[in-house]
Design a protein around this motif. Structure first.
Motif, PDB file in Angstrom:
ATOM      1  N   LYS A  69       0.812  -1.224   0.000  1.00  0.00           N
ATOM      2  CA  LYS A  69       0.000   0.000   0.000  1.00  0.00           C
ATOM      3  C   LYS A  69       0.844   1.272   0.000  1.00  0.00           C
ATOM      4  CE  LYS A  69      -3.880  -2.187   2.352  1.00  0.00           C
ATOM      5  NZ  LYS A  69      -4.849  -2.103   3.480  1.00  0.00           N
ATOM      6  N   MET A  70       2.050   1.201  -0.548  1.00  0.00           N
ATOM      7  CA  MET A  70       2.873   2.415  -0.645  1.00  0.00           C
ATOM      8  C   MET A  70       3.732   2.375  -1.908  1.00  0.00           C
ATOM      9  SD  MET A  70       6.176   2.019   1.879  1.00  0.00           S
ATOM     10  CE  MET A  70       5.262   1.840   3.386  1.00  0.00           C
ATOM     11  N   TRP A  71       4.059   3.564  -2.394  1.00  0.00           N
ATOM     12  CA  TRP A  71       5.006   3.703  -3.500  1.00  0.00           C
ATOM     13  C   TRP A  71       6.412   3.871  -2.927  1.00  0.00           C
ATOM     14  CZ3 TRP A  71       3.779   2.834  -8.414  1.00  0.00           C
ATOM     15  CH2 TRP A  71       2.457   2.980  -8.824  1.00  0.00           C
ATOM     16  N   PHE A  72       7.391   3.276  -3.581  1.00  0.00           N
ATOM     17  CA  PHE A  72       8.798   3.481  -3.204  1.00  0.00           C
ATOM     18  C   PHE A  72       9.656   3.180  -4.422  1.00  0.00           C
ATOM     19  CE2 PHE A  72       7.705  -0.902  -2.382  1.00  0.00           C
ATOM     20  CZ  PHE A  72       8.785  -1.628  -2.863  1.00  0.00           C
ATOM     21  N   ASN A  73      10.869   3.740  -4.425  1.00  0.00           N
ATOM     22  CA  ASN A  73      11.754   3.478  -5.550  1.00  0.00           C
ATOM     23  C   ASN A  73      12.886   2.536  -5.147  1.00  0.00           C
ATOM     24  OD1 ASN A  73      13.697   5.004  -4.230  1.00  0.00           O
ATOM     25  ND2 ASN A  73      13.556   6.758  -5.608  1.00  0.00           N
ATOM     26  N   GLU A  74      13.823   2.306  -6.067  1.00  0.00           N
ATOM     27  CA  GLU A  74      14.894   1.323  -5.828  1.00  0.00           C
ATOM     28  C   GLU A  74      15.842   1.765  -4.716  1.00  0.00           C
ATOM     29  OE1 GLU A  74      16.885   4.234  -8.487  1.00  0.00           O
ATOM     30  OE2 GLU A  74      14.866   3.406  -8.277  1.00  0.00           O
ATOM     31  N   GLU A  75      15.777   3.040  -4.331  1.00  0.00           N
ATOM     32  CA  GLU A  75      16.592   3.543  -3.225  1.00  0.00           C
ATOM     33  C   GLU A  75      15.806   3.584  -1.918  1.00  0.00           C
ATOM     34  OE1 GLU A  75      18.119   7.289  -4.477  1.00  0.00           O
ATOM     35  OE2 GLU A  75      19.675   6.385  -5.758  1.00  0.00           O
ATOM     36  N   ALA A  76      14.620   2.982  -1.923  1.00  0.00           N
ATOM     37  CA  ALA A  76      13.742   2.939  -0.741  1.00  0.00           C
ATOM     38  C   ALA A  76      13.181   4.305  -0.388  1.00  0.00           C
ATOM     39  CB  ALA A  76      14.450   2.312   0.462  1.00  0.00           C
ATOM     40  N   ASN A  77      13.167   5.217  -1.340  1.00  0.00           N
ATOM     41  CA  ASN A  77      12.546   6.529  -1.137  1.00  0.00           C
ATOM     42  C   ASN A  77      11.030   6.354  -1.253  1.00  0.00           C
ATOM     43  OD1 ASN A  77      11.626   9.157  -1.222  1.00  0.00           O
ATOM     44  ND2 ASN A  77      12.992   9.811  -2.873  1.00  0.00           N
ATOM     45  N   ILE A  78      10.281   6.759  -0.229  1.00  0.00           N
ATOM     46  CA  ILE A  78       8.835   6.570  -0.238  1.00  0.00           C
ATOM     47  C   ILE A  78       8.080   7.871  -0.527  1.00  0.00           C
ATOM     48  CG2 ILE A  78       8.955   4.599   1.332  1.00  0.00           C
ATOM     49  CD1 ILE A  78       8.050   6.458   3.582  1.00  0.00           C
ATOM     50  N   LYS A  79       8.797   8.895  -0.938  1.00  0.00           N
ATOM     51  CA  LYS A  79       8.151  10.159  -1.294  1.00  0.00           C
ATOM     52  C   LYS A  79       7.835  10.135  -2.789  1.00  0.00           C
ATOM     53  CE  LYS A  79       8.625  15.174  -0.885  1.00  0.00           C
ATOM     54  NZ  LYS A  79       9.522  16.307  -0.534  1.00  0.00           N
ATOM     55  N   PHE A  80       6.671   9.634  -3.121  1.00  0.00           N
ATOM     56  CA  PHE A  80       6.264   9.486  -4.527  1.00  0.00           C
ATOM     57  C   PHE A  80       5.994  10.853  -5.139  1.00  0.00           C
ATOM     58  CE2 PHE A  80       2.851   8.293  -7.692  1.00  0.00           C
ATOM     59  CZ  PHE A  80       3.723   7.655  -8.589  1.00  0.00           C
ATOM     60  N   PRO A  81       6.664  11.195  -6.258  1.00  0.00           N
ATOM     61  CA  PRO A  81       6.527  12.544  -6.824  1.00  0.00           C
ATOM     62  C   PRO A  81       5.241  12.757  -7.627  1.00  0.00           C
ATOM     63  CG  PRO A  81       8.072  11.254  -8.113  1.00  0.00           C
ATOM     64  CD  PRO A  81       7.701  10.401  -6.932  1.00  0.00           C
ATOM     65  N   GLY A  82       4.456  11.695  -7.847  1.00  0.00           N
ATOM     66  CA  GLY A  82       3.207  11.843  -8.595  1.00  0.00           C
ATOM     67  C   GLY A  82       3.331  11.348 -10.023  1.00  0.00           C
ATOM     68  N   PHE A  83       2.194  11.026 -10.621  1.00  0.00           N
ATOM     69  CA  PHE A  83       2.184  10.454 -11.974  1.00  0.00           C
ATOM     70  C   PHE A  83       2.723  11.416 -13.017  1.00  0.00           C
ATOM     71  CE2 PHE A  83      -1.601   8.021 -10.173  1.00  0.00           C
ATOM     72  CZ  PHE A  83      -0.828   6.905  -9.877  1.00  0.00           C
ATOM     73  N   SER A  84       2.608  12.719 -12.768  1.00  0.00           N
ATOM     74  CA  SER A  84       3.074  13.704 -13.753  1.00  0.00           C
ATOM     75  C   SER A  84       4.584  13.645 -13.944  1.00  0.00           C
ATOM     76  CB  SER A  84       2.659  15.112 -13.329  1.00  0.00           C
ATOM     77  OG  SER A  84       3.264  15.462 -12.083  1.00  0.00           O
TER      78      SER A  84
END
Length: 388
Positions: free
Chosen positions: A328-343
């Motif tokens: 139930k969360m977005w994250f990137n390969e660096e474990a950053n969970i601050k999703f910048p949005g679809f734009s």
């Protein structure tokens, strides 16, 4: 040497596996049947095992067992019979009138043939068209290779240099293809135009495809090589070379699609098909390339993607980071969970599960701090896509 050790020390494990995977069909070595061939010795399970080992090589036995283990499959789904006809061991397959065989059955048959086993198929009331297509699955493609060279004299008013045909021949044997490719690889191809089945191709491109084919042939591999990666992980295409080409990133910059406001990636099917058709020109050099099966796979794999619900895909942002949705969360390969949005998302790619797992592990280590809102970003030395 490894096969011999496996064979010598695991005979009875082999028996158990054969009984497990063949079930009752394994006990086709019944005394009554064998008496028809003048064999009156009573066959218990161990006798059967020793008899099989006498008829099949240790390499064949080990290859079958490895495939059963690695592929996590059995023969049960299409019911082969392990039989003895008085002279040799046979794998006999029944193809009933209303049964439809899928790729799994064909791969098993191709595999058994590739390790030198004898295979017979009894087809009941199957139309000739279906039987013809089935037989063609085990045939190599015919390749027409044409070579052109520059004309000896190029006139000043010619916009483009003319080519003269050097050679044209049809290849229906892999050894012949191998010989021709070895000759071409040793020559200067700068002034050479090459066509495969009438389509102009680049030598470096067809040579890459040829090397893939060469690995399969020189190692006597079955079509499992084409359809699977290591440990029999199935590919999305029935050709690993095509799979690798379509396993890359698809971005709006390259006109392969766009992301909607709802976070759905919509593929540009025309761009994907153009990419496929260009690839097909070089794939024709492979005697085992199946155009129609790969075309079907392209259609199947060009449907719109939602990485939030379809974990096989992830987003790519404008900085080249990969964004996954899990727990139930977005994250990137660096474990950053601050999703910048679809734009900020510019494309999609197939998920690298190892990379994602590492990010999940970092998040798990810091889950308490994340819940308290103290951490939304982690420092990492991991390079992004655009750093290379």
């Amino acid at each position: 040497e490894f096969d011999r050790v496996l064979f010598d020390f695991n005979k009875y494990l082999c028996l158990d596996m054969f009984v497990e995977y063949f079930d009752e069909d394994f006990i086709k070595f019944m005394t009554v049947k064998l008496e028809n061939h003048g064999i009156i010795k009573e066959f218990f399970e161990v006798n059967i095992l020793l008899f099989i080992f006498a008829e099949l090589s240790s390499k064949q036995i080990c290859s079958i067992l490895r495939r059963l283990n690695s592929n996590n499959e059995s023969f049960d789904s299409f019911g082969p019979y392990l039989v003895y006809n008085g002279e040799e061991i046979l794998f006999v397959f029944k193809w009933m009138e209303f049964d439809k065989w899928n790729n799994e059955e064909m791969l098993w048959i191709d595999f058994l043939l590739s390790i030198g086993c004898n295979v017979e198929i009894f087809a009941f009331n199957q139309p000739n068209t279906i039987l013809s297509r089935f037989i063609n699955k085990f045939k190599e493609n015919t390749i027409k290779l044409e070579l052109f060279d520059f004309e000896d004299e190029v006139l000043d008013d010619q916009e483009f240099p003319k080519f003269k045909k050097v050679d044209k021949f049809t290849i229906d044997d892999f050894n012949q293809l191998k010989d021709e490719m070895e000759i071409l690889s040793q020559e200067d191809n700068e002034n050479l135009l090459i066509k495969v089945n009438g389509k102009e191709v680049n030598f470096e491109d067809i040579y890459d495809v040829f090397l893939c084919t060469l690995e399969k042939e020189e190692n006597c591999l079955s079509k499992d090589y084409c359809c699977n990666y290591e440990n029999f992980k199935s590919t999305d295409f029935p050709c690993r070379y095509v799979m690798e080409e379509f396993n890359c990133a698809f971005t709006s910059k390259d006109n392969f699609g766009q992301i909607t406001d709802e976070g759905i990636w919509e593929f540009n099917k025309d761009a994907l098909e153009n990419k496929f058709y260009e690839l097909v020109k070089t794939m024709r050099i492979c005697p085992f390339f199946d155009y129609m099966e790969n075309k079907k796979a392209l259609t199947k794999n060009s449907r719109n993607v939602n990485p939030k619900t379809y974990r096989k895909w992830c987003f790519i942002d404008e900085d080249g980071h990969f964004w996954y949705f899990f727990r139930k969360m977005w994250f990137n390969e660096e474990a950053n969970i601050k999703f910048p949005g679809f734009s900020k998302m510019v494309g999609v790619k197939k998920t690298d599960y190892e990379l994602r797992s590492k990010a999940v592990a970092i998040i798990d280590e810091n889950i308490d701090k994340i819940k308290k809102g103290k951490i939304i970003e982690f420092k990492s030395t991991q390079k992004s896509l655009f750093d290379f």
